[in-house]
Design an enzyme around this catalytic site. Structure first.
Site, PDB file in Angstrom:
ATOM      1  N   LYS A 162       0.840  -1.203   0.000  1.00 17.86           N
ATOM      2  CA  LYS A 162       0.000   0.000   0.000  1.00 17.86           C
ATOM      3  C   LYS A 162       0.873   1.251   0.000  1.00 17.86           C
ATOM      4  CE  LYS A 162      -3.475   2.409   2.747  1.00 17.86           C
ATOM      5  NZ  LYS A 162      -4.409   2.364   3.867  1.00 17.86           N
ATOM      6  N   GLU A 217      10.495  -4.600   4.637  1.00 17.98           N
ATOM      7  CA  GLU A 217      10.625  -5.998   4.185  1.00 17.98           C
ATOM      8  C   GLU A 217      10.341  -6.116   2.690  1.00 17.98           C
ATOM      9  OE1 GLU A 217       8.943  -4.900   6.774  1.00 17.98           O
ATOM     10  OE2 GLU A 217       9.047  -6.269   8.478  1.00 17.98           O
ATOM     11  N   GLY A 271      -4.870  -1.802   5.037  1.00 20.77           N
ATOM     12  CA  GLY A 271      -4.084  -2.953   4.583  1.00 20.77           C
ATOM     13  C   GLY A 271      -4.771  -4.290   4.853  1.00 20.77           C
ATOM     14  N   ARG A 272      -5.285  -4.464   6.068  1.00 22.24           N
ATOM     15  CA  ARG A 272      -5.891  -5.762   6.424  1.00 22.24           C
ATOM     16  C   ARG A 272      -7.280  -5.941   5.838  1.00 22.24           C
ATOM     17  NH1 ARG A 272      -4.799  -2.435  10.517  1.00 22.24           N
ATOM     18  NH2 ARG A 272      -6.443  -1.590  11.832  1.00 22.24           N
ATOM     19  N   GLU A 280      -4.926  -6.565  14.823  1.00 17.37           N
ATOM     20  CA  GLU A 280      -4.426  -5.242  14.433  1.00 17.37           C
ATOM     21  C   GLU A 280      -5.557  -4.213  14.529  1.00 17.37           C
ATOM     22  OE1 GLU A 280      -0.774  -4.638  11.533  1.00 17.37           O
ATOM     23  OE2 GLU A 280      -2.612  -4.334  10.394  1.00 17.37           O
ATOM     24  N   HIS A 325      -4.906 -33.150  17.633  1.00 20.73           N
ATOM     25  CA  HIS A 325      -3.781 -34.006  18.024  1.00 20.73           C
ATOM     26  C   HIS A 325      -2.593 -33.185  18.501  1.00 20.73           C
ATOM     27  CE1 HIS A 325      -5.917 -37.474  16.448  1.00 20.73           C
ATOM     28  NE2 HIS A 325      -6.343 -36.642  15.516  1.00 20.73           N
ATOM     29  N   LYS A 342       9.313  -0.814  14.529  1.00 20.18           N
ATOM     30  CA  LYS A 342       9.872  -0.533  13.192  1.00 20.18           C
ATOM     31  C   LYS A 342      11.004   0.486  13.301  1.00 20.18           C
ATOM     32  CE  LYS A 342       5.738  -0.855  10.240  1.00 20.18           C
ATOM     33  NZ  LYS A 342       4.827  -0.088   9.390  1.00 20.18           N
TER      34      LYS A 342
HETATM   35  O1  F6P Z   1       3.155  -2.641   9.815  1.00 20.95           O
HETATM   36  C1  F6P Z   1       1.810  -2.993   9.697  1.00 20.95           C
HETATM   37  C2  F6P Z   1       1.309  -2.757   8.303  1.00 20.95           C
HETATM   38  O2  F6P Z   1       1.192  -1.401   8.063  1.00 20.95           O
HETATM   39  C3  F6P Z   1      -0.007  -3.451   8.063  1.00 20.95           C
HETATM   40  O3  F6P Z   1      -1.081  -2.757   8.553  1.00 20.95           O
HETATM   41  C4  F6P Z   1       0.010  -3.610   6.577  1.00 20.95           C
HETATM   42  O4  F6P Z   1      -0.926  -4.543   6.113  1.00 20.95           O
HETATM   43  C5  F6P Z   1       1.445  -4.045   6.379  1.00 20.95           C
HETATM   44  O5  F6P Z   1       2.185  -3.300   7.321  1.00 20.95           O
HETATM   45  C6  F6P Z   1       1.993  -3.862   4.991  1.00 20.95           C
HETATM   46  O6  F6P Z   1       1.930  -2.519   4.587  1.00 20.95           O
HETATM   47  P1  F6P Z   1       2.165  -2.109   3.081  1.00 20.95           P
HETATM   48  O7  F6P Z   1       1.076  -2.719   2.263  1.00 20.95           O
HETATM   49  O8  F6P Z   1       2.117  -0.616   3.064  1.00 20.95           O
HETATM   50  O9  F6P Z   1       3.504  -2.630   2.641  1.00 20.95           O
END
Ligand code: F6P
Length: 548
Positions: free
Chosen positions: A208, A214, A268-269, A354, A385, A513
């Site tokens: 987003k 990452e 995002g979620r 979240e 199990h 972060k």
């Molecule tokens: O760090 C949490 C978060 O902002 C989530 O809410 C989101 O889904 C995820 O990181 C990834 O964010 P992006 O789509 O901006 O890479």
């Protein structure tokens, strides 16, 4: 939003008294007293049947819970969300994931934006693109059809599409292998790259913000790998992006034609319905993606129009709040008796935790009741199990959501009967338990000596009275899956309204972060930095510096 704390509400106080009255009642007795309990405490909408009868609820409790929903203005808040009001007040944003699955005729306009038109324009681009890749018309730079698609994203840019592609694997295109890389741990990307042919691989960089550490690191490494194994001139055929941040996408080297946009009013979620769902359209086909959206829209329509008494998201939310704030359960276990939904608990974990993992109400005042429970779980029967022992006989009470499909997508019907039998048996066992007398009678019938029986009775009894919901679909397909996800989204929303929190921000992820950035620069600095942290963190940094 509310200014009055939840505990000050009349219905909440009445529920406290009600819990004192009912807390020692046995669920099994409630069933024995009322033969119509299952009929009264079950309801169906948008292809999802919900049985909530195995919770410690009676008519009075349900009436008070519904009063609570009215007192907390759930309906007005729901309407504000659908209308595009800026209910995410800490970020001053509308919350309009429901608009992503509404038909074009909804013609929603917010702040001068033609939301419905924009949404459907992107859907059309997704349809064209996914048809071309699936049909072999969109090729790699040497003209060969795409065989491998790698989604690079994390959190909401990973969990939704990964879970849905996995859930709909019966609908997957036979030529396209889907890969999802999320972790900055290089093992994740490296393991995927080692399986790929650069000529036939398509990377989707999904973020987003297009700033997430990452994802950016994985995307840069994937790009370098492609340049080593492919042809720089062909980059555009192998990298597309999904984002709200055109400038950052351009800076990465992907132009607007190969970017699928969405908007800041999609959290995002809550984004799997947007272009973030591109891997779903590629794997299962655009028509199935559209059916997934339609299933969710059917649940939206139900949520907006059904009376609270039969409103699935509202009921699921109220039952959850009862178990959290009155019965005192700190976690909720999700048990899909569907191997294809094995990633659903992880998806729900982000959605719920979240959203409602918050400690202050809208006015910034600390809450005086616990909010979101810990969400966890795995596919049944596997969990039986592994950790079900604790759920049956441990000292905490953990409610469960059992999820199953009446008809399977495979051709082994005898397996399905065994699967459903286990699902139903577990909820019955959690509810009924096994008394000491039952254990004695059973062991006596087996001819076990009296002294041995008495020694074993405490170990073999089950307290029971452990609450659960059961959710049934006719079958797991794109439409029912869409409805199921939307049901949980709205459940989380209703609970957020009841608690009075903002379910749509996530400030809690920021602190770690920022601190990671500082530590990373200390780990990679040419000379050891002066010790800046506590002795534990300093000690760990020293160990890692020596190894890097
Ligand atoms: O760090 C949490 C978060 O902002 C989530 O809410 C989101 O889904 C995820 O990181 C990834 O964010 P992006 O789509 O901006 O890479």
């Amino acid at each position: 939003m509310h200014t009055q704390p939840l505990t000050a509400s009349t219905a909440f106080q009445a529920l406290r008294s009600q819990y004192a009255l009912v807390k020692n009642r046995r669920l099994a007795e409630l069933f024995a007293q009322d033969p119509s309990r299952f009929d009264t405490m079950s309801t169906k909408a948008a292809g999802i049947f919900l049985d909530y009868s195995k919770n410690l609820l009676d008519d009075t409790t349900m009436r008070l819970l519904l009063e609570l929903a009215r007192e907390r203005r759930v309906e007005a808040q729901r309407d504000a969300m659908f209308a595009g009001e800026k209910i995410n007040f800490t970020e001053k944003r509308a919350v309009l994931h429901t608009a992503l699955r509404a038909p074009l005729e909804a013609d929603l306009q917010v702040d001068g934006q033609h939301v419905s038109r924009d949404v459907h324009a992107v859907l059309e681009r997704m349809r064209v693109f996914s048809d071309r890749v699936r049909g072999g018309d969109w090729t790699g730079h040497t003209g060969r059809a795409i065989t491998d698609i790698v989604n690079i994203g994390i959190g909401g840019s990973d969990l939704g599409p990964k879970m849905v592609c996995r859930a709909l694997r019966s609908f997957a295109h036979p030529r396209l292998r889907m890969h999802f890389v999320s972790n900055v741990d290089g093992h994740d990307l490296d393991a995927v790259l080692s399986q790929l042919d650069a000529e036939t691989t398509l990377f989707i960089v999904t973020s987003k913000t297009f700033t997430t550490m990452e994802t950016m690191m994985n995307a840069q490494s994937a790009r370098r790998w492609f340049l080593q194994h492919g042809d720089a001139a062909g980059l555009a055929q192998h990298f597309v992006a999904v984002s709200t941040n055109l400038a950052a996408v351009n800076a990465f080297g992907i132009d607007a034609d190969n970017m699928f946009p969405f908007w800041d009013w999609v959290g995002g979620r809550y984004s799997v319905w947007s272009a973030i769902g591109l891997p779903i359209a590629l794997s299962a086909g655009f028509d199935n993606f559209a059916a997934f959206l339609q299933g969710a829209h059917a649940m939206d329509t139900h949520f907006r129009s059904a009376p609270l008494e039969t409103n699935l998201p509202v009921i699921l939310a109220l039952v959850g709040l009862w178990n959290r704030n009155f019965v005192g359960c700190g976690s909720l276990s999700i048990a899909p008796y569907l191997q294809d939904l094995e990633l659903f608990p992880a998806f729900l974990q982000q959605l719920d935790m979240e959203s409602n993992g918050k400690h202050v109400a809208a006015d910034g005042v600390a809450l005086d009741v616990p909010t979101g429970p810990i969400i966890w779980g795995s596919a049944g029967t596997n969990g039986q199990h592994a950790y079900f022992q604790l759920l049956h006989q441990g000292t905490d009470i953990t409610p469960l959501d059992f999820i199953a499909a009446l008809k399977p997508n495979h051709r082994l019907p005898q397996h399905h009967a065994a699967l459903l039998a286990n699902c139903f048996a577990q909820s019955e066992a959690f509810m009924c338990g096994k008394s000491a007398d039952q254990v004695r009678t059973e062991m006596q019938a087996q001819g076990i000596a009296a002294a041995d029986i008495e020694a074993l009775v405490p170990h073999r009894t089950f307290a029971g009275n452990r609450p659960s919901n059961t959710l049934l679909m006719d079958g797991l397909n794109p439409a029912t899956l869409g409805a199921l996800l939307a049901l949980y989204e709205h459940k989380v929303f209703v609970q957020g309204v009841l608690w009075g929190v903002n379910s749509f921000d996530q400030w809690g992820v920021e602190l770690g972060k920022v601190m990671a950035q500082n530590i990373q620069s200390e780990l990679l600095a040419p000379a050891a930095q002066p010790e800046r942290h506590d002795s534990s963190t300093n000690g760990l940094i020293v160990l890692a510096r020596a190894a890097l």
